[in-house]
Design a protein around this motif. Structure first.
Motif, PDB file in Angstrom:
ATOM      1  N   VAL A 147       0.840  -1.186   0.000  1.00 34.89           N
ATOM      2  CA  VAL A 147       0.000   0.000   0.000  1.00 34.89           C
ATOM      3  C   VAL A 147       0.882   1.245   0.000  1.00 34.89           C
ATOM      4  CG1 VAL A 147      -1.740   1.289   1.278  1.00 34.89           C
ATOM      5  CG2 VAL A 147      -1.837  -1.212   1.218  1.00 34.89           C
ATOM      6  N   TYR A 148       0.569   2.204  -0.857  1.00 37.57           N
ATOM      7  CA  TYR A 148       1.322   3.446  -0.933  1.00 37.57           C
ATOM      8  C   TYR A 148       0.906   4.329   0.236  1.00 37.57           C
ATOM      9  CZ  TYR A 148       3.821   7.318  -3.143  1.00 37.57           C
ATOM     10  OH  TYR A 148       4.718   8.326  -3.423  1.00 37.57           O
ATOM     11  N   THR A 149       1.875   4.858   0.972  1.00 39.33           N
ATOM     12  CA  THR A 149       1.579   5.635   2.170  1.00 39.33           C
ATOM     13  C   THR A 149       2.282   6.986   2.140  1.00 39.33           C
ATOM     14  OG1 THR A 149       3.470   4.841   3.461  1.00 39.33           O
ATOM     15  CG2 THR A 149       1.472   3.474   3.477  1.00 39.33           C
ATOM     16  N   PRO A 194       3.900   9.429   9.199  1.00 34.58           N
ATOM     17  CA  PRO A 194       2.468   9.286   8.901  1.00 34.58           C
ATOM     18  C   PRO A 194       1.866  10.619   8.475  1.00 34.58           C
ATOM     19  CG  PRO A 194       3.013   8.184  10.960  1.00 34.58           C
ATOM     20  CD  PRO A 194       4.220   8.983  10.568  1.00 34.58           C
ATOM     21  N   GLU A 195       0.759  10.555   7.738  1.00 34.40           N
ATOM     22  CA  GLU A 195       0.189  11.765   7.149  1.00 34.40           C
ATOM     23  C   GLU A 195      -0.295  12.768   8.201  1.00 34.40           C
ATOM     24  OE1 GLU A 195      -4.177   9.791   6.098  1.00 34.40           O
ATOM     25  OE2 GLU A 195      -2.652  10.006   4.551  1.00 34.40           O
ATOM     26  N   ARG A 196      -0.846  12.298   9.315  1.00 34.42           N
ATOM     27  CA  ARG A 196      -1.314  13.241  10.332  1.00 34.42           C
ATOM     28  C   ARG A 196      -0.146  14.004  10.946  1.00 34.42           C
ATOM     29  NH1 ARG A 196      -5.438   9.738  14.023  1.00 34.42           N
ATOM     30  NH2 ARG A 196      -3.607   8.385  14.048  1.00 34.42           N
ATOM     31  N   GLU A 197       0.966  13.317  11.152  1.00 39.49           N
ATOM     32  CA  GLU A 197       2.144  13.986  11.698  1.00 39.49           C
ATOM     33  C   GLU A 197       2.699  14.997  10.689  1.00 39.49           C
ATOM     34  OE1 GLU A 197       5.114  11.433  13.387  1.00 39.49           O
ATOM     35  OE2 GLU A 197       3.632  10.040  14.188  1.00 39.49           O
ATOM     36  N   PHE A 198       2.708  14.618   9.429  1.00 41.53           N
ATOM     37  CA  PHE A 198       3.196  15.522   8.385  1.00 41.53           C
ATOM     38  C   PHE A 198       2.364  16.795   8.359  1.00 41.53           C
ATOM     39  CE2 PHE A 198       3.094  17.215   4.075  1.00 41.53           C
ATOM     40  CZ  PHE A 198       4.438  17.319   3.776  1.00 41.53           C
ATOM     41  N   LEU A 199       1.035  16.656   8.398  1.00 37.53           N
ATOM     42  CA  LEU A 199       0.161  17.824   8.337  1.00 37.53           C
ATOM     43  C   LEU A 199       0.329  18.698   9.578  1.00 37.53           C
ATOM     44  CD1 LEU A 199      -1.983  19.281   6.696  1.00 37.53           C
ATOM     45  CD2 LEU A 199      -3.730  17.949   7.902  1.00 37.53           C
ATOM     46  N   THR A 200       0.463  18.069  10.739  1.00 33.45           N
ATOM     47  CA  THR A 200       0.669  18.828  11.974  1.00 33.45           C
ATOM     48  C   THR A 200       1.943  19.648  11.892  1.00 33.45           C
ATOM     49  OG1 THR A 200      -0.432  17.080  13.259  1.00 33.45           O
ATOM     50  CG2 THR A 200       0.868  18.674  14.487  1.00 33.45           C
TER      51      THR A 200
END
Length: 256
Positions: free
Chosen positions: A3-5, A63-69
């Motif tokens: 899976v691409y993440t 992870p995407e949530r950490e990146f956005l934060t």
């Protein structure tokens, strides 16, 4: 097939691969737009943020949530955010006034510095609106008793300045964003949760980080991914690596 993440996205964007940028546009741009709208910034803020060379320069796979934060402040800077800089309230006064507030009450109060209404704060914490109303009232009363001059919007008016103070006061052993998201997802053990609660009681840096983690979590949850065509259009307009999606035989048949 793996899976691409977001982990792959960061590495591929750094390598100027279209796969990374397409994932970024499809998954992250809608959340960035939602945050930009919340802070009353236009689409141009998102476009300036996306094309800034520093976005991926020093980023590590996460992870995407950490990146956005972590990218929140860069987005606000790209949009020229000017809110909450009144300078009539400092973090020391807030800490003293809120010393008797619970960690939930502190988060509800602090979310006002991030321009979230009482109802929005309740939603972000998955608390009842009455709980948020009571917390905001308690926080307001505590500040009023501490100040010679007080207004109902004083936290919002000083939000950016207070946030800057909080983020400049990181503890020696700061909690990671992963722990914040484990708390949000209900994955912390009783012991780990108790330790985190202790940290929240003793650090406004920790309160601010958790509130920003909740903000990013909701932005990704509430936003709708772009289609491949929409992502390609967005990236190509900015001259970023992208690959035009292939049309399936079904879509071609529908147009015939």
């Amino acid at each position: 097939m793996s899976v691409y993440t977001c982990y792959d996205m960061v590495a591929d964007c750094q390598a100027a691969k279209h796969e990374g940028w397409m994932f970024f546009a499809q998954r992250m741009v809608p959340a960035l737009r939602l945050l930009a709208r919340h802070y009353k910034l236009g689409e141009e803020a998102v476009r300036r943020f996306v094309t800034a060379p520093e976005v991926f320069r020093n980023a590590t796979p996460m992870p995407e949530r950490e990146f956005l934060t972590q990218q929140r402040e860069a987005l606000l800077a790209a949009g020229g955010y000017q809110g909450g800089k009144a300078g009539t309230l400092d973090l020391k006064t807030v800490a003293e006034a809120f010393s008797e507030l619970t960690t939930v009450e502190r988060q509800i109060a602090w979310l006002e510095t991030l321009e979230y209404s009482t109802a929005e704060a309740a939603w972000l914490l998955r608390a009842s609106e009455q709980t948020a109303v009571n917390a905001r009232r308690k926080a307001g009363d505590a500040l009023r008793a501490k100040l010679d001059s007080w207004t109902a919007n004083i936290l919002w008016e000083n939000g950016s300045a207070l946030g800057g103070e909080a983020r400049a006061a990181a503890p020696a052993e700061a909690t990671t964003l992963r722990v914040c998201y484990d708390l949000i997802d209900g994955r912390l053990t009783w012991r780990d949760r108790a330790e985190f609660e202790h940290r929240l009681q003793n650090s406004w840096w920790e309160i601010d980080q958790l509130c920003r983690a909740r903000e990013a979590d909701e932005a990704l949850r509430a936003s709708k991914n772009l289609t491949e065509d929409e992502a390609y259009e967005f990236l190509s307009s900015l001259k970023l690596p992208s690959k035009k999606p292939k049309k399936s035989w079904l879509s071609m048949l529908a147009r015939s």
